[in-house]
Design an enzyme around this catalytic site. Structure first.
Site, PDB file in Angstrom:
ATOM      1  N   GLU A 142       0.813  -1.229   0.000  1.00 58.19           N
ATOM      2  CA  GLU A 142       0.000   0.000   0.000  1.00 58.19           C
ATOM      3  C   GLU A 142       0.846   1.280   0.000  1.00 58.19           C
ATOM      4  O   GLU A 142       0.378   2.334   0.436  1.00 58.19           O
ATOM      5  CB  GLU A 142      -0.936   0.012   1.217  1.00 58.19           C
ATOM      6  CG  GLU A 142      -1.957  -1.119   1.197  1.00 58.19           C
ATOM      7  CD  GLU A 142      -3.057  -0.901   2.228  1.00 58.19           C
ATOM      8  OE1 GLU A 142      -4.220  -0.945   1.847  1.00 58.19           O
ATOM      9  OE2 GLU A 142      -2.711  -0.667   3.410  1.00 58.19           O
TER      10      GLU A 142
ATOM     11  N   HIS B 274      -4.867   0.991  11.083  1.00 62.13           N
ATOM     12  CA  HIS B 274      -6.161   0.329  11.325  1.00 62.13           C
ATOM     13  C   HIS B 274      -6.447   0.343  12.819  1.00 62.13           C
ATOM     14  O   HIS B 274      -6.817  -0.683  13.399  1.00 62.13           O
ATOM     15  CB  HIS B 274      -6.146  -1.134  10.863  1.00 62.13           C
ATOM     16  CG  HIS B 274      -5.499  -1.409   9.551  1.00 62.13           C
ATOM     17  ND1 HIS B 274      -4.903  -2.599   9.247  1.00 62.13           N
ATOM     18  CD2 HIS B 274      -5.383  -0.638   8.434  1.00 62.13           C
ATOM     19  CE1 HIS B 274      -4.422  -2.561   8.005  1.00 62.13           C
ATOM     20  NE2 HIS B 274      -4.703  -1.380   7.494  1.00 62.13           N
TER      21      HIS B 274
ATOM     22  N   HIS C 166     -11.871  -0.049   6.543  1.00 55.83           N
ATOM     23  CA  HIS C 166     -10.433  -0.259   6.396  1.00 55.83           C
ATOM     24  C   HIS C 166      -9.606   0.406   7.513  1.00 55.83           C
ATOM     25  O   HIS C 166      -8.864  -0.264   8.205  1.00 55.83           O
ATOM     26  CB  HIS C 166     -10.004   0.251   5.007  1.00 55.83           C
ATOM     27  CG  HIS C 166      -8.561   0.026   4.682  1.00 55.83           C
ATOM     28  ND1 HIS C 166      -8.089  -0.092   3.414  1.00 55.83           N
ATOM     29  CD2 HIS C 166      -7.467  -0.082   5.474  1.00 55.83           C
ATOM     30  CE1 HIS C 166      -6.781  -0.289   3.434  1.00 55.83           C
ATOM     31  NE2 HIS C 166      -6.381  -0.281   4.661  1.00 55.83           N
TER      32      HIS C 166
END
Lengths: 261, 261, 261, 261
Positions: free
Chosen positions: B78, B99, B167
C-alpha cells in the site's frame, strides 16, 4: 513420535501460546493440526492451558479421537471437536476451539459476526450458529460425545468458522498460520462490530469484497509479517515455548538479538 | 543512503514503534517521512510490523512509489498511499496509515470523528470519508494501484486525516512529531466520542475552538512533553529501536538512567 | 528550597507517578501541594509528563502562580488552576488537574458524575460543570489566564471536584493522599456509572449514604492500604521516583524485599 | 498457629494474589477459608491489599469475627461478612468479598447477573441482591456490625453468590479452588452479559443447563488446568507469595523451570 515431527510439535506449541498471548485463548481452548504423514490422524496437546503447552505435551490421535499410544496424561474432554472436523473436512489442516472474550457476546445475544473490515473478511460471509440444545437438549454444553462432535462439524459445513451458542467458537484453516491469523482477525472483527453497532448502523463488506479480501490473511507477505510480529510479542513477554534441544541461555540471547536488532 | 540520514531513519523507526506502543499501529500500518533533501522522494520501511522496524529497514522511494534502489526486501503493497499524498500535498512532510482499534468502529458505522476535547482538535473540523467501492467497485480494500492512491489523496484534500470505510485511516503532518501526536490524539478522541455517545448527546467543539485548539499538539512545550513521555514508555517496555553505532550495554544503562533519574 | 522539604518533593513525585500508573494521568495532567510552611505558596513540578516527575523537578510558586525563583525550566501553562484554587479555598492542601479517559466521556456528553458506589462517594453529591466558553467564548480551552483560573475556582466552589467541558477535571483534597484516592475512585466511579447506564437505570447513592461514605477514602485504615498498594504497584512496574540520596542498587533490593516479603 | 497450617496459609495468600492478578480484587476485597481443624473458626489476612498478602499475614478468628489471639495488626473492618456466612452455611469452606469492576455495573443498575456461558453457570440460576439500606437505612455501606453480616448471610441463603447494591459481591465455595474459579468466571460472565446486552437480547442458560454446567468449574480436570494457569500467570508477573522456608534464588529458578519447561 518420529523425530521429524519435532518442528511441527514446536509450531503447535508456538501457535497455542501465541493465540493465548493475543487474547484468543485463556485458561481454556485448544489448537490442533492434522498429522502431516497420516491424513487420518491429528496432533493435539494434553489437557493443559494453551499458554503453557510445550512440544512434549503434543499427543497423536486417530480421527475417532482415540490416542494412538496409551496416554499417561489427562486428555482434553472436547477432543471430538477436532476429530469430527478432520473427518468431515478433508481440506482442513488445523482447528482451534476457543471461548474468546470478543466472541462470547455474539454467542450470547445470538447475533452473527459479519465481516466489517478487510482483514475480518477471513471469517467468511455467513457464519453459522450451532446450539447444542437443538439436538441434544439440556447438557453441560461441553462437546464430548462423537455425535455432538459430528453435529458441530455438520453445522460448520464448508465455512471457516462456527459460533457455538453460550459456549464459544471453532475455527478451521488450511494450515496453522492461516488458522492463527483467522482466529485473531475474527476477534478483532467482533470487537469492531460490537462498537460499530453502538455507534450506528453496521454495514458489512459486500459479497464481492468479502470474497476478494477473504484471503488477505493468507497472502505470503501478510503471513510473514503477522507471524514475525506475534512470535516476537510472545518472545518479548518471555512466554515462548521451550526448545528441547537448546540451552535456555543461548536461546534468550538469540531472541533478544532478533527483537532489538 | 547518505550518512546524514541516519538520524532521520532512527526517528522514523522510533515513531513507528512509538505508535505501535501507544496502540495506533498493530501488526499492520506504516509511517513515512518526505526525504529531507529531495522533495520528490520519501522514506518508508520495508514490509514489516511497525513494532519491529529498525533504521536499516528504511528505504527510499520516488513519488510514484518506486524504490530508488532495487530492493532485496519485500515492500509494503500500500505504499502508493504515501507517494500519492506527498504528490498532492506539498505541505505534508509525514504520513501514517493505520487500522487503529479506536477508529475502526467509525469506519464501520460510517460515523464521522468530530473533535470532542481540546487535544482532539488536531483532527480538524470535518473529517472526510473515502469508500474505495465508490470509484472502484468490489476490491480487497487494499490501496495498491496508483489511481486508488490518487483517489484517496483527493478525498483527503486539505484535511489532516481521512477515514477509509471498512479499512482504517490515513493521517498527515507537517513534521513527524506533529503526525505522531495527531495520530495518538485522534485515537483518544475516537474513544471518548464513542463513550460520550453511549452516555448522551455528543456536542463537538465549536469551529472557533477547533481552530484555536487544533495546534496545541504542535506547541513546542507540548511536543517536548509528549515526545519525552512516549519515548520513555517505549524504552521502559524494552522496545526502542536499535542504534547501529552504539553497543547495547551502554545504551540500556543510559536509558535506565534517564528514566529513573 | 530548604532541606526539610525533600520528603515532600519526593511524595509529590510519587503521587504524580502513582496517578499516572493508575490511569488518572497520561502525557498530561499535574499534581500540586500547598507549601507546608507558607500558606501563600504551592509546589508544582516543572512542565513534564507526570510519569517522569522527579523530586528535583518540583518548583515553588506564589498564589498568583509566579515562580519564587527565576526558573531555568519550562513551566506548566495551566498552573493558574492551582494558584487560583489555593487562593479561593484555604482548606485545600493538594490539587490535581487531569484528562482521565474515564472522565472525558462525561465532559463531552455533559452528563454529571454521580456517586454510584461507596468509594465513589468521595466525589460528593453534586459535581459542578465548568464550560470555559460560557465566560470566555472561543478559546483553545487551556486555562492560562488568571481570570480563567478564578472562574474555574468559582465553579468548583466548596465541592471536591469540578468537570471541565471538552477538557477534563480538577480535583482537590485536604492532603495529598486524600487527593490521590479521590482522583482514583472518581475514575472508577465514572467507569462503573457509564457501564451501569448501558445496562439499565443508574440509581446514585442517597444524600445520607454519600455523606457517610464520602470519607471512607480518608479513613486511616483505608489510606494505609491504598497507599501501600499503589506504591508497590509503581515499584513493581519499575517506575518509582528516584531518591537523590540513595544508591539505586540498594533501593531496588529494598523494594523487592518489601514486595515479595 | 500450628505448623501444619503453613501450607494452608500459603494457599490463602496465593488465592488472594491470584484473584488480584485476574482482576477480581484490587486495593480492596478479601478471601478467607474455614479453619481445617476447628469448624468454628476461620482464617483471614490482616487488613492489607490482596496483592500483597503473605502467609504470615493470615490471622485466626472465631465465628463472631473476634481474633483468637490479641492482634498487633490492623484488622479488616468487614470481617463479619466472613464470620456470619461461616455461621449460617456449614457447607461453605471459603468466602471472597470483592468490588470487581466487572460486577459493579450490575450492582449499580440493579440488574441480576444470569448465567450466559457454560463456565458462568458456576454463579447459579438466581443471584440474590442485598441492599444494606433496606434494613439499615443510610449507612456508609461498609458491612461492619454483626447484624449487618447476618442480614447479608440471610440474603445469600443457599446461593453461591450475592450482589451488594452500590458495593460489590460476596462469593462462597466448598473449597478454596472452587471459590477462586467461581469468582473469576462470575466476572467473565458479567462482562459477556453486559456486552451481549449491548448487542441484542441476552438469553441465559436454561435451568437444566445451569444445573449441569454449574459444576464444570469444580471438575478435577478443569480445576487442575485453571489452578496451574493462574499460578503460572502470577509467577510470571513476579507476584507469587513468599515461602518462609525457601531461599528466593532457588524459588525463582524453580518457577522459571516450571513455566518455560
Amino acid at each position: 513420535m518420529p523425530d521429524h515431527l519435532s518442528e511441527i510439535r514446536y509450531e503447535l506449541a508456538l501457535a497455542s501460546r501465541m493465540l493465548a498471548n493475543e487474547g484468543v485463548l485463556d485458561a481454556f481452548g485448544h489448537v490442533s493440526i492434522r498429522h502431516p504423514d497420516h491424513h487420518g490422524r491429528y496432533l493435539l496437546p494434553r489437557s493443559r492451558s494453551p499458554q503453557l503447552v510445550e512440544p512434549a505435551d503434543v499427543l497423536e490421535y486417530t480421527l475417532d479421537s482415540e490416542p494412538v499410544r496409551a496416554p499417561k496424561e489427562k486428555l482434553f474432554a472436547e477432543r471430538v471437536i477436532h476429530g469430527c472436523i478432520y473427518e468431515a473436512r478433508p481440506d482442513v489442516m488445523a482447528v482451534c476451539h476457543h471461548h474468546a472474550a470478543a466472541v462470547l457476546p455474539f454467542c450470547i445475544a445470538g447475533v452473527p459476526i459479519v465481516p466489517v473490515f478487510h482483514l475480518g473478511a477471513a471469517v467468511g460471509e455467513d457464519m453459522p450458529f450451532w446450539d447444542q440444545r437443538d439436538e441434544f437438549g439440556d447438557t453441560n454444553l461441553l462437546v464430548v460425545k462423537p455425535e455432538e462432535g459430528r453435529s458441530l462439524a455438520r453445522a460448520l459445513g464448508r465455512h471457516p468458522s462456527v459460533l457455538m451458542t453460550h459456549h464459544g467458537a471453532t475455527v478451521v484453516g488450511k494450515d496453522l498460520r492461516e488458522l492463527v491469523s483467522r482466529s485473531v482477525f475474527m476477534c478483532d472483527n467482533a470487537k469492531y462490530q460490537l462498537q460499530g453497532h453502538m455507534l450506528g448502523k453496521v454495514v458489512p463488506l459486500s459479497s464481492g469484497e468479502t470474497r476478494l479480501a477473504g484471503s488477505i490473511n493468507a497472502m505470503p507477505n501478510v503471513v510473514g509479517r503477522t507471524w514475525e510480529y506475534w512470535t516476537m510479542r510472545l518472545e518479548h513477554a518471555g512466554l515462548s515455548p521451550p526448545r528441547a534441544n537448546r540451552r535456555r541461555g543461548s536461546q534468550s540471547a538469540h531472541h533478544k538479538r532478533k527483537w532489538r536488532g
